[in-house]
Design an enzyme around this catalytic site. Sequence first.
Site, short mmCIF file in Angstrom:
data_model
loop_
_atom_site.label_atom_id
_atom_site.label_comp_id
_atom_site.label_asym_id
_atom_site.label_seq_id
_atom_site.Cartn_x
_atom_site.Cartn_y
_atom_site.Cartn_z
N ASN A 142 41.41 57.02 37.76
CA ASN A 142 41.70 55.62 37.98
C ASN A 142 42.80 55.28 36.79
O ASN A 142 42.41 55.01 35.70
CB ASN A 142 40.39 55.08 37.87
CG ASN A 142 40.29 53.56 37.91
OD1 ASN A 142 41.46 52.84 38.11
ND2 ASN A 142 39.27 53.11 38.09
N ARG B 265 42.74 56.41 42.41
CA ARG B 265 42.75 55.29 42.95
C ARG B 265 44.31 54.49 43.26
O ARG B 265 45.08 54.58 42.23
CB ARG B 265 42.20 54.09 41.87
CG ARG B 265 42.25 52.66 41.94
CD ARG B 265 41.63 52.18 41.00
NE ARG B 265 41.84 50.50 41.23
CZ ARG B 265 41.69 49.54 40.12
NH1 ARG B 265 41.22 49.87 39.25
NH2 ARG B 265 41.64 48.34 40.49
N HIS C 5 40.39 45.15 44.23
CA HIS C 5 39.10 45.49 43.53
C HIS C 5 38.21 46.27 44.89
O HIS C 5 36.88 46.08 44.62
CB HIS C 5 38.30 44.47 42.90
CG HIS C 5 38.82 43.98 41.80
ND1 HIS C 5 38.96 42.69 41.60
CD2 HIS C 5 39.43 44.71 40.63
CE1 HIS C 5 39.66 42.51 40.08
NE2 HIS C 5 39.82 43.82 39.76
N ARG D 110 45.68 36.42 33.46
CA ARG D 110 46.43 35.95 34.53
C ARG D 110 45.71 34.80 34.94
O ARG D 110 44.79 34.35 34.67
CB ARG D 110 46.22 37.04 36.01
CG ARG D 110 47.01 38.17 35.59
CD ARG D 110 46.41 39.26 36.78
NE ARG D 110 45.86 40.56 36.25
CZ ARG D 110 45.08 41.40 36.86
NH1 ARG D 110 44.96 41.24 38.25
NH2 ARG D 110 44.59 42.29 36.02
N ARG E 32 34.02 37.87 24.58
CA ARG E 32 33.59 38.01 23.44
C ARG E 32 33.88 37.21 22.46
O ARG E 32 33.32 36.53 21.43
CB ARG E 32 33.04 39.62 23.00
CG ARG E 32 32.27 40.36 24.01
CD ARG E 32 32.62 41.73 23.74
NE ARG E 32 33.86 42.04 24.24
CZ ARG E 32 34.17 43.58 24.49
NH1 ARG E 32 33.31 44.13 24.07
NH2 ARG E 32 35.41 43.70 24.71
N ILE F 138 32.59 41.68 32.36
CA ILE F 138 31.92 40.51 31.97
C ILE F 138 30.59 40.20 32.86
O ILE F 138 29.97 39.74 32.17
CB ILE F 138 33.07 39.15 32.31
CG1 ILE F 138 34.23 39.44 31.49
CG2 ILE F 138 32.47 37.94 32.02
CD1 ILE F 138 35.58 38.60 31.85
N GLU G 246 33.77 52.80 40.20
CA GLU G 246 35.02 53.09 41.30
C GLU G 246 35.34 54.57 41.23
O GLU G 246 35.63 54.94 42.25
CB GLU G 246 36.33 52.16 40.53
CG GLU G 246 36.22 50.65 40.75
CD GLU G 246 37.10 49.95 40.09
OE1 GLU G 246 37.20 50.06 38.81
OE2 GLU G 246 37.68 48.98 40.35
#
Length: 397
Positions: free
Chosen positions: A9, A97, A185, A245, A289, A333, A383
Site C-alpha cells: 500500500n 493498492r 478509500h 486538503r 492530537r 482519527i 486495507e
Amino acid sequence: MQRLILAVNAGSSSIKFQAFAADHASLERRVAGQLDGIGSQPRLVIKTGAGDILKEQSFATGEIASVEAAEELIGIWLLGADGARAVGGPLDAVGHRVVHGGPEFAGPAAIDDGVLARITALTHLAPLHQPKNLAPIHAWRRRQPNLPQVACFDTAFHRGHGELADRFAIPDALYREGVRRYGFHGLSYEFIAQRLRDVAPEIADGRVIVAHLGNGCSLCAVKNGRSIDSTMSFTALDGIPMGTRPGAIDPGIVLYLLREKGMDAAAIERFLYHECGLKGLSGISNDVRVLEASADPMARLALDHFVYRIAKEMGALAAVLGGIDALVFTAGIGENGAALRREIVAAGAWLGLGLDDAANQARALDISGKGASARCLVIPTDEERMIARHTYATLWP
Ligand code: ADP
C-alpha cells in the site's frame, strides 16, 4: 493450497506492507511493516504477525528521499534471510493498492503488460498518486519477472454507483472521457462492509454510513454491503475537510486563485493537497492530537469546522440512503479520536445516533448509547488484508 502473499500500500509519503499466508478460507498475517516520513523523517518499522518488532530504523532525510527508494529497501529486506524467515518462504504473489481504476476497472486485475499499460494510462486522473502505486509494481517485475501481481483499485468498490450519483452537472462529453464521481478509500470501505458481516450481521445488509477519517477523510453510504455514494469524487480532494486538503470548495475559489493571486496549476495543486484542511484553517497542524492539545482558538475552530462538515455530509448521505441503521468510524482519527467521535455523534443525534461514553472512551466495537435507534461502531480498517484477499481470489479462484 496455502500461498504467501505480499500486500503493498504505497502512498505519497509512506509505504505500508503486510505478508500473509493465505488459503481459500483464511489469511494469517506473518509480517506487517511501514516506512513513513519519506522525504522528511523516514522511519521503518517491521513487526511479526503477533506484533513483535523485527526491525526498527530511522534514516536521515536524504537517505530515503522517494517512494522508489523506500520500496527498494523493503524489497531487499523481504528477499533477504530475515524477511524470508519471517514470511515463511518465497512469495507466491504481490498485491498492490492502486488508487485509480478509471471507469473500466470494477474489480481487481492480474497484472500483465496490457493491464499495466491501462493502469498507466489512467495516471492523468490521479497524477500525484498513481505513479507512487506503479513504482512497486515495476520494482517487483524487475526483481522477479514471473511473480504474479494483482492491482486492487481504490475506486473499484464504488463502480456500482448509479448514474445519478456518478455524474456531475457538466456536459456529457466530459463524463464520457472520464470526468465522474469515482470515490476513493474503496479497499477500506470494502473491508468494513465485509467485517460487518462478522461483527454486526444484523446491520451488514442495512443502511450504513462509514466514516474513514485518517490523513485523507471521506464518508461512504453503504447499502446492502455495497457503496451507493461517497463524499470523494473525481479526485481525493472532494467532500469533507482532511489533514491538509479542504474537501469540497466552491470552484470559483480556484478561479480566484488563478486570476487574483496569479497562481498556476502546479501552485494551486500544492495549495489544495498540502496547505488547506485542518492545517490550513488552524494555521497550526494537520494532526488532530496536536489541535486537541492546543489552547489556540484557531485549533478549536478547525476541529469544530471538521465536525460541522462531517455532520452536514452525513445528512446528505442519510438522504441518499433513506435514513441510517448505523455509523461506523474507522482509520486513524475514527479509531482513536474519542473526543471527535463524541462530537460527531452528538451532531448526528437527529439521525437516531447516541453514544455510550464509557464504551467510546474504551474504544469498544459497539459504542452505541442505550435507546439510540441507529448503531454506532468503531471498526479498525485493514486495507492490506483486503488487498491480500483480492490477490488470492484473483489468482486462485
Ligand atoms: P493514513 O490515511 O495515512 O493511513 P491514518 O489512518 O493513520 O492515516 O490517520 C492518521 C491521523 O490519525 C493523524 O493525522 C492523526 O490526526 C489521527 N490520529 C492518530 N491518533 C489519534 C488520536 N489518538 N486521537 C485523534 N486523532 C488521532
